[in-house]
Design a protein around this motif. Structure first.
Motif, PDB file in Angstrom:
ATOM      1  N   GLY A  18       0.784  -1.230   0.000  1.00 24.36           N
ATOM      2  CA  GLY A  18       0.000   0.000   0.000  1.00 24.36           C
ATOM      3  C   GLY A  18       0.816   1.279   0.000  1.00 24.36           C
ATOM      4  O   GLY A  18       0.572   2.187  -0.803  1.00 24.36           O
ATOM      5  N   ASP A  19       1.844   1.333   0.842  1.00 20.38           N
ATOM      6  CA  ASP A  19       2.585   2.592   0.995  1.00 20.38           C
ATOM      7  C   ASP A  19       3.570   2.847  -0.150  1.00 20.38           C
ATOM      8  O   ASP A  19       3.905   3.987  -0.432  1.00 20.38           O
ATOM      9  N   ALA A  20       4.016   1.795  -0.819  1.00 19.26           N
ATOM     10  CA  ALA A  20       5.026   1.995  -1.866  1.00 19.26           C
ATOM     11  C   ALA A  20       4.393   2.276  -3.229  1.00 19.26           C
ATOM     12  O   ALA A  20       5.065   2.725  -4.144  1.00 19.26           O
ATOM     13  N   ILE A  21       3.109   2.008  -3.357  1.00 18.97           N
ATOM     14  CA  ILE A  21       2.467   2.108  -4.671  1.00 18.97           C
ATOM     15  C   ILE A  21       1.963   3.521  -4.921  1.00 18.97           C
ATOM     16  O   ILE A  21       1.330   4.132  -4.060  1.00 18.97           O
ATOM     17  N   ILE A  22       2.283   4.049  -6.091  1.00 22.20           N
ATOM     18  CA  ILE A  22       1.763   5.361  -6.474  1.00 22.20           C
ATOM     19  C   ILE A  22       0.418   5.196  -7.159  1.00 22.20           C
ATOM     20  O   ILE A  22      -0.543   5.880  -6.838  1.00 22.20           O
ATOM     21  N   SER A  23       0.346   4.281  -8.093  1.00 18.46           N
ATOM     22  CA  SER A  23      -0.942   4.015  -8.720  1.00 18.46           C
ATOM     23  C   SER A  23      -0.970   2.585  -9.217  1.00 18.46           C
ATOM     24  O   SER A  23       0.064   1.932  -9.371  1.00 18.46           O
ATOM     25  N   GLN A  24      -2.168   2.124  -9.496  1.00 22.07           N
ATOM     26  CA  GLN A  24      -2.345   0.736  -9.887  1.00 22.07           C
ATOM     27  C   GLN A  24      -3.539   0.697 -10.821  1.00 22.07           C
ATOM     28  O   GLN A  24      -4.567   1.301 -10.537  1.00 22.07           O
ATOM     29  N   ALA A  25      -3.406   0.044 -11.953  1.00 21.59           N
ATOM     30  CA  ALA A  25      -4.506   0.062 -12.903  1.00 21.59           C
ATOM     31  C   ALA A  25      -4.589  -1.250 -13.661  1.00 21.59           C
ATOM     32  O   ALA A  25      -3.576  -1.904 -13.905  1.00 21.59           O
TER      33      ALA A  25
END
Lengths: 231, 417
Positions: A18-25
């Motif tokens: 959760g904390d390392a991710i900027i975006s996810q698609a």
């Protein structure tokens, strides 16, 4: 079923990192996760070792230069009257506002256990594109990182042997950057007087046979009845 | 005490066993390799950059020239990537045609590999045997596309044209008399499918012939058994795919695991090795040729019974028939737009991979909505394999390096791109 699998993996990843991710698609059935550049090794190790993920193979690693993303050569809405180059926009490309940074490194990961592919992406600083090497996580990254260094000038911290790989010995510049001309800077020929191969400024003239255009209105609409696009 | 120094040896780029333009810098302790440093890029043409400067369809021909011994499989990955971005799927008949030609290509590639690998480590005869069958398969390429190698046959939305009803025949000349030509033409009396059918019937016997030359041959075994062993886990970590991975005993084949086109409809087996040495990889590839023949037979049977379109009828993507163009203004406009400007592909990024004869061949394609790719990256199987060269040859003799290059099935068109 395939769609559900993507959702499952996406949920697991956002829960773990959760904390390392900027975006996810999820786009066209493929999951792309953008992470902060400084976290890429930590995320990589956990992606590889986590029982529910097990991304054991790095299929591919590539650099991207987003400098001219969305930049078209030809403004198609203005009518013109003087020859082929009439509508060609002569402006230098500038980085689009939607893109966070000019350079990115893209990792294509494969989990053989769960039969799933994941695309990991990290954007880098514009001035000095630099990221930690993942050779210790996936040994296959070795040559891929050398290639990204060679073609894009992206530096990989603590890579064991960061040399040029595809270009000529003594080559100057990083040819896959968007501001590197397609025809290059130098050409090679055999000189009869000097009896050796020499380098000289390139003699090919830059020409664009088909300008790059973007049209929003014309789209492929039909697919064959009953046939599904591959997910 | 005399000083002992390692010797550095330069292998290639003009060495016949270097399979093209590989330059290997070998650090040797006597005849044992301490370190191998492959220098690649001598055939770098910047295919990916060239593709960024052209409309999508104009780069299909470049794909043929990547791995120039398995041409149509490269096209396949590229075309799949475009279709994925567009969200279209070709007609079913086109999918069967593509699978059929993928398998023809696999046999072509493996025959080339077997001949060259044999030649490299001293088996002269097998090369001639392999090229005999390759000739027939090249004729299949020629019959559908007009060229024997760089076909440019697959297009987004299908394949360029349907299979010909008449297989081209040889005519006699001052080098080939009627009798000889008659023999050559005996299988060519019917359609292309009849010719492939006849080939598939005779091909397993040909594979048996290659096997009598090699499989139990004492010299062949001495040169390949226990050479270049790769453990399964290590093979995965090093990015191995295809026969290199299956030779180490990992059951992984995209045709089974992530089936594209109609592979899920077809019946075939995936051979795997046990020891992960050169000999097992040889056995895997031999068996793959037999399985490809099985797939071919199924495709031929299906294609005979199911005529239909081989290209989408959407003229925003595929050109209209010449005949329509002559009478219909709309078709003329479509044709003009497609050949001057091409088609625009919606923005996005995809990775499309196929089970190429050498392993996983993937195309990572980024589009920003224009008529040209924004970024194209070809993931070549041979690149990852050659990167493991150092690890594989360490501790082996110089002569084994040649066996190792052969077993990797390297082709520099795809490695250097």
């Amino acid at each position: 079923m395939k769609g559900q699998k993507v959702e499952n993996i996406a949920a697991i990843i956002s829960e773990r990192f959760g904390d390392a991710i900027i975006s996810q698609a999820v786009d066209r059935g493929e999951l792309t996760v953008v992470v902060r550049a400084k976290d890429v090794v930590a995320v990589g190790v956990r992606l590889r070792d986590d029982e529910q993920l097990l991304f054991s193979q790095l299929s591919d690693l590539s650099g991207i230069d987003y400098l001219s993303y969305g930049h078209a050569d030809w403004q198609t809405h203005s009518a013109t009257d003087s020859g082929f180059s009439r509508g060609v926009r002569r402006t230098e490309p500038t980085l689009s506002k939607d893109i966070p940074a000019r350079f990115a490194v893209v990792y294509q990961l494969l989990s053989m256990r769960h039969n799933f592919r994941l695309r990991l992406k990290a954007f880098l600083d514009d001035d000095a594109p630099r990221i930690d090497s993942v050779v210790d996580v996936w040994p296959s990254a070795d040559w891929y990182e050398r290639e990204a260094f060679d073609l894009f000038g992206i530096l990989f911290n603590s890579h064991p042997d960061l040399r040029r790989i595809l270009t000529d010995y003594g080559f100057i510049g990083h040819p896959f950057r968007k501001d590197f001309p397609l025809e290059g800077h130098v050409e090679v020929r055999y000189d009869l007087d000097k009896n050796r191969v020499i380098y000289q400024p390139v003699s090919i003239e830059k020409r664009v046979l088909v300008p790059k255009v973007t049209r929003e209105d014309v789209r492929v609409v039909k697919t064959v009845e009953g046939a599904e696009p591959d997910a | 005490m005399p000083e002992i120094r390692n010797m550095t040896m330069n292998f290639g780029p003009q060495h016949p066993a270097a399979h093209g333009v590989l330059r290997l810098v070998l650090e040797m302790d006597g005849e044992v390799i301490e370190r191998a440093d492959p220098h690649i890029g001598l055939l770098h043409r910047g295919t990916e950059k060239l593709a960024e400067a052209k409309p999508f369809n104009q780069s299909i021909g470049y794909m043929d020239r990547l791995d120039y011994v398995s041409m149509m499989c490269n096209e396949h990955a590229y075309v799949l990537a475009i279709e994925k971005l567009l969200g279209v799927a070709p007609p079913l008949r086109a999918q069967y045609v593509r699978v059929m030609f993928d398998e023809i290509t696999r046999i072509l590639n493996h025959l080339m590999w077997l001949g060259a690998h044999g030649l490299d480590i001293g088996a002269m005869t097998v090369f001639l045997y392999c090229f005999r069958e390759r000739e027939d398969l090249m004729d299949c390429y020629e019959a559908v596309s007009g060229t024997r190698m760089h076909a440019t046959y697959y297009r987004p939305g299908g394949v360029y044209r349907d299979l010909p009803d008449q297989m081209p025949q040889y005519s006699s000349s001052k080098w080939h008399n009627d009798n000889e030509v008659g023999k050559l033409n005996s299988d060519r009396q019917g359609s292309l499918l009849d010719f492939i059918d006849a080939f598939v019937k005779r091909f397993p016997g040909c594979v048996d012939e290659y096997e009598t030359l090699l499989t139990d041959n004492r010299i062949w075994k001495q040169r390949t058994v226990d050479i270049g062993i790769v453990e399964p886990d290590r093979a995965i970590a090093l990015g191995f795919t295809g026969p290199m991975l299956r030779g180490s005993g990992v059951q992984w084949d995209l045709r089974k695991k992530q089936p594209y086109e109609v592979y899920s409809e077809l019946d075939f087996d995936i051979p795997v090795g046990v020891n992960g040495d050169c000999y097992d990889r040889y056995l895997v590839r031999i068996e793959e040729m037999r399985q490809s023949a099985r797939i071919l037979q199924q495709c031929v049977d299906w294609l005979r019974d199911n005529p239909g379109p081989v290209m989408l009828d959407d003229h925003k993507l595929t050109p209209p028939k010449r005949e329509e163009m002559k009478g219909d203004m709309e078709s003329l406009i479509h044709h003009f737009k497609l050949f001057t400007e091409g088609y625009c592909v919606p923005a996005g990024e995809v990775y499309a991979a196929v089970e190429h004869p050498k392993g996983e061949f993937g195309i990572y394609l980024v589009s920003d909505g224009a008529n040209k790719p924004y970024r194209l990256k070809a993931r070549a199987a041979g690149f990852a394999h050659l990167a493991a060269m150092d690890e594989m040859v360490k501790g082996h003799m110089l002569a084994d390096v040649v066996a190792m290059i052969g077993t990797m099935d390297v082709v520099f068109g795809e490695i250097d791109r």
